[in-house]
Design an enzyme around this catalytic site. Structure first.
Site, mmCIF file in Angstrom:
data_model
loop_
_atom_site.group_PDB
_atom_site.id
_atom_site.type_symbol
_atom_site.label_atom_id
_atom_site.label_comp_id
_atom_site.label_asym_id
_atom_site.label_seq_id
_atom_site.Cartn_x
_atom_site.Cartn_y
_atom_site.Cartn_z
ATOM 1 N N ASP A 222 -3.002 4.804 -1.994
ATOM 2 C CA ASP A 222 -3.985 5.262 -1.017
ATOM 3 C C ASP A 222 -4.379 6.733 -1.193
ATOM 4 O O ASP A 222 -3.505 7.597 -1.317
ATOM 5 C CB ASP A 222 -3.359 5.075 0.373
ATOM 6 C CG ASP A 222 -4.320 5.397 1.502
ATOM 7 O OD1 ASP A 222 -5.252 4.614 1.702
ATOM 8 O OD2 ASP A 222 -4.126 6.431 2.176
ATOM 9 N N HIS B 125 -11.265 -3.181 3.000
ATOM 10 C CA HIS B 125 -11.087 -2.965 4.447
ATOM 11 C C HIS B 125 -11.755 -1.683 4.946
ATOM 12 O O HIS B 125 -11.733 -1.414 6.143
ATOM 13 C CB HIS B 125 -9.593 -2.903 4.752
ATOM 14 C CG HIS B 125 -8.948 -1.687 4.150
ATOM 15 N ND1 HIS B 125 -8.829 -1.517 2.784
ATOM 16 C CD2 HIS B 125 -8.450 -0.573 4.707
ATOM 17 C CE1 HIS B 125 -8.272 -0.347 2.546
ATOM 18 N NE2 HIS B 125 -8.026 0.255 3.691
ATOM 19 N N ASP B 126 -12.303 -0.880 4.035
ATOM 20 C CA ASP B 126 -12.968 0.371 4.423
ATOM 21 C C ASP B 126 -14.481 0.259 4.341
ATOM 22 O O ASP B 126 -15.185 1.253 4.536
ATOM 23 C CB ASP B 126 -12.549 1.519 3.494
ATOM 24 C CG ASP B 126 -11.111 1.935 3.706
ATOM 25 O OD1 ASP B 126 -10.608 1.782 4.834
ATOM 26 O OD2 ASP B 126 -10.495 2.402 2.729
ATOM 27 N N ASP C 110 0.866 -1.161 0.000
ATOM 28 C CA ASP C 110 0.000 0.000 0.000
ATOM 29 C C ASP C 110 0.911 1.222 0.000
ATOM 30 O O ASP C 110 1.851 1.295 0.792
ATOM 31 C CB ASP C 110 -0.861 -0.025 1.267
ATOM 32 C CG ASP C 110 -2.276 0.437 1.017
ATOM 33 O OD1 ASP C 110 -2.431 1.568 0.536
ATOM 34 O OD2 ASP C 110 -3.203 -0.325 1.321
ATOM 35 N N GLU D 78 -6.549 4.272 -5.474
ATOM 36 C CA GLU D 78 -7.782 4.529 -4.736
ATOM 37 C C GLU D 78 -8.182 5.957 -5.077
ATOM 38 O O GLU D 78 -7.691 6.910 -4.484
ATOM 39 C CB GLU D 78 -7.583 4.390 -3.223
ATOM 40 C CG GLU D 78 -8.925 4.497 -2.493
ATOM 41 C CD GLU D 78 -8.824 4.931 -1.027
ATOM 42 O OE1 GLU D 78 -9.749 4.652 -0.267
ATOM 43 O OE2 GLU D 78 -7.833 5.587 -0.639
HETATM 44 C C1 GLC Z 1 -7.725 5.156 2.535
HETATM 45 C C2 GLC Z 1 -7.585 3.847 3.261
HETATM 46 C C3 GLC Z 1 -8.218 3.972 4.608
HETATM 47 C C4 GLC Z 1 -7.504 5.050 5.351
HETATM 48 C C5 GLC Z 1 -7.429 6.352 4.570
HETATM 49 C C6 GLC Z 1 -6.383 7.251 5.117
HETATM 50 O O1 GLC Z 1 -9.039 5.477 2.277
HETATM 51 O O2 GLC Z 1 -8.105 2.804 2.502
HETATM 52 O O3 GLC Z 1 -8.203 2.765 5.325
HETATM 53 O O4 GLC Z 1 -8.144 5.282 6.584
HETATM 54 O O5 GLC Z 1 -7.094 6.163 3.224
HETATM 55 O O6 GLC Z 1 -5.110 6.746 4.836
#
Ligand code: GLC
Ligand code: CA
Length: 556
Positions: free
Chosen positions: A199, A328-329, A98, A256
């Protein structure tokens, strides 16, 4: 669209903390992952994305990195990591890490130095601003609640954090910072990493100079998305990052990306895009309310279908999207996209079929292949996730009862997906011999890998069939590259589409309800490739779909 080596692959997300614990401390680790590589290989996985395992105080479960060049001791050592890379390579699998570079941890050396001397070199690695006439520099709200500005003790200065206050934003406007980031990325790629999941990347470009936006809640603050819509030029950073890092290695990258501007899509994932692919979040953001989770409605089957098709139309031939039902979110996809009371093996398989046969790269989130479900939380004390805690408070502040607030949080909590992987029916689901860091879902007595491996009708074996079809030399081309054309798009509670090449036509069809429904087939059936029932009812050209039946048919 140019063909790429990864188009035909199957990807899998591991949330290391909850996957497999090798040493009984209740936390999953790298050796645990290594011990399960054969399992993943057998399932048909080619690319594995690991949520962060770098050194971190775990304020946001590793998305707050204090050292990009080391492994957090809770997850193992760099030797373990090297071993994982070597073992994956032996099995012809790629490992992605990540890449969390919108922010680091407040315990990172850069930030510590910035706090010692906010006007010095490291102060410029972050966004540090003075207060404005006794007011915060801007009225932006952080994603996890409260203002984005945190006071630097003993000064009149504040630092910016779009996420938690332990996640200070890195200042991408500073070329020196960007150099540090590129150096770090290349260091990992030199080690043999296959690439990255990237991310929260859209956030690296802020709307500058700093200014306020109209408040959208009683707190007088404005959601970060409003600021992002007003920020232009993220592509300059992203293009530079691609050229200085990924491109030289032909690394695979999955962004993402939320809130990209539509006209920028080809720049993001076109042939020479910033990223190889990005995730489709159209279903996850459906119904999202400015007010918070408590105000977000349940998605219906028709809305789910509409969201998927909307993305497919938007992407067209521009590039290759990555399809998910969860990560995971998010809550578990089967608990979210299947109506209440209708979540059972057959419906889970129907959802799997609809998602897996979409055009794009399928990403399976750990446990999805077992049909893992949301957990029942009894109170907010059962929850670890910081965003759930914030949303709980937001609901209470808006006048919800504790029951109503818990209901909203239970539906959407990120911890739903973070409960330990269910390997077997033993006390801690075979995840650990110690005490798991987060409660194991009590349903592991029935939903677990061991039981599903022994049952050829399980959700697990069904996923294996879907994966096998994607890799079948005879059908691979149409499953990976076939054009997606919706079929009977307006029919209530039916999700159906063709996948079409010059040689072959598939019809993917799912009855998104318990009641049977009849469909007139457009042409005759050549082959039945996937079926979540033992039988299929066809009478002439009328197909009678049973309770949540899903089929993949090859047709004339
Ligand atoms: C992304 C991750 C999440 C995290 C956020 C801040 O959305 O997937 O889990 O809390 O970024 O890094
Ligand atoms: Ca461990």
């Amino acid at each position: 669209m140019k063909k790429k080596w990864w188009h035909e692959k199957v990807a899998y997300q591991i949330y290391p903390k909850s996957f497999c614990d090798s040493n009984g401390d209740g936390i999953g680790d790298i050796q645990g992952i290594i011990s399960k590589l054969d399992y993943l290989k057998d399932l048909g996985v080619d690319i594995i994305w690991l949520s962060p395992i770098y050194c971190s105080p775990l304020a946001d479960q590793g998305y707050d990195i204090s050292d990009y060049y080391n492994i957090d001791p809770r997850f193992g050592t760099m030797e373990d990591m090297d071993q994982l890379l070597a073992e994956a390579k032996k099995r012809d699998m790629k490992i992605l890490m990540d890449l969390v570079v919108n922010h680091c941890s407040d315990e990172h050396e850069w930030f510590q130095k910035a706090m010692e001397d906010p006007d010095g070199k490291y102060g410029k690695y972050f966004y540090i601003e003075e207060s404005k006439d006794g007011k915060l520099p801007t009225n932006w709200r952080s994603y996890f609640g409260g203002p984005v500005w945190e006071k630097i003790p003993g000064t009149d200065k504040y630092y910016l954090h779009l996420f938690h206050k332990k996640q200070p934003d890195l200042n991408w406007e500073n070329p020196e910072l960007r150099e540090e980031v590129y150096k770090m990325i290349n260091w990992w790629l030199d080690k043999g990493l296959g690439g990255f999941r990237i991310d929260a990347i859209i956030n690296i470009k802020k709307a500058l100079p700093f200014r306020d936006y109209p408040a959208d809640r009683e707190d007088g603050l404005s959601r970060p998305q409003t600021m992002l819509a007003d920020a232009h030029g993220v592509g300059v950073f992203l293009g530079e990052m691609r050229d200085r890092t990924f491109k030289k290695y032909d690394a695979f990258t999955a962004g993402e990306v939320f809130n990209e501007k539509p006209e920028e899509l080809p720049d993001f994932i076109g042939d020479d895009g910033y990223f190889s692919t990005m995730f489709d979040f159209n279903e996850t953001i459906w119904g999202m309310s400015d007010k918070g989770w408590y105000d977000q409605p349940r998605i219906t089957p028709d809305d789910y279908k509409r969201c998927c098709f909307e993305t497919q139309r938007k992407i067209g031939e521009v590039g290759f999207i990555s399809n998910i039902i969860e990560n995971h979110d998010e809550p578990r996809g089967v608990s979210r996209y299947l109506p209440d009371g209708e979540c059972f093996d057959t419906s889970k398989k129907m959802l799997a079929t609809m998602n897996f046969m979409l055009k794009g790269l399928p990403f399976i989130y750990q446990g999805q292949e077992l049909g893992m479900e949301n957990i029942k939380f009894n109170s907010i004390d059962d929850i670890d996730d910081i965003s759930s805690k914030d949303e709980y408070q937001v609901a209470l502040d808006a006048g919800c009862s504790t029951e109503e607030a818990m209901k909203a949080v239970s539906m959407f909590s990120r911890d739903n997906a973070r409960t330990p992987f269910q390997w077997d029916d033993s006390e801690n689901a075979g995840f650990t011999t110690g005490t798991p860091w987060l409660k194991v879902n009590p349903n592991h007595t029935t939903i677990n890998l061991k039981a599903e491996q022994a049952d050829e009708n399980s959700v697990f074996h069904y996923y294996k069939k879907l994966i096998a079809l994607r890799k079948d030399p005879e059908y691979k081309d149409v499953v990976v590259y076939g054009e997606l054309i919706p079929f009977l798009e307006d029919r209530h509670n039916l999700m159906a589409y063709y996948r079409k090449t010059d040689e072959k036509t598939l019809l993917v069809i799912g009855n998104y309800q318990t009641a049977e429904q009849d469909v007139t087939l457009p042409s005759s059936v050549k082959n039945l490739l996937i079926n979540n029932y033992p039988d299929v009812k066809i009478n002439g050209n009328i197909l009678t779909l049973q309770n949540y039946q899903a089929l993949v048919l090859e047709i004339e």
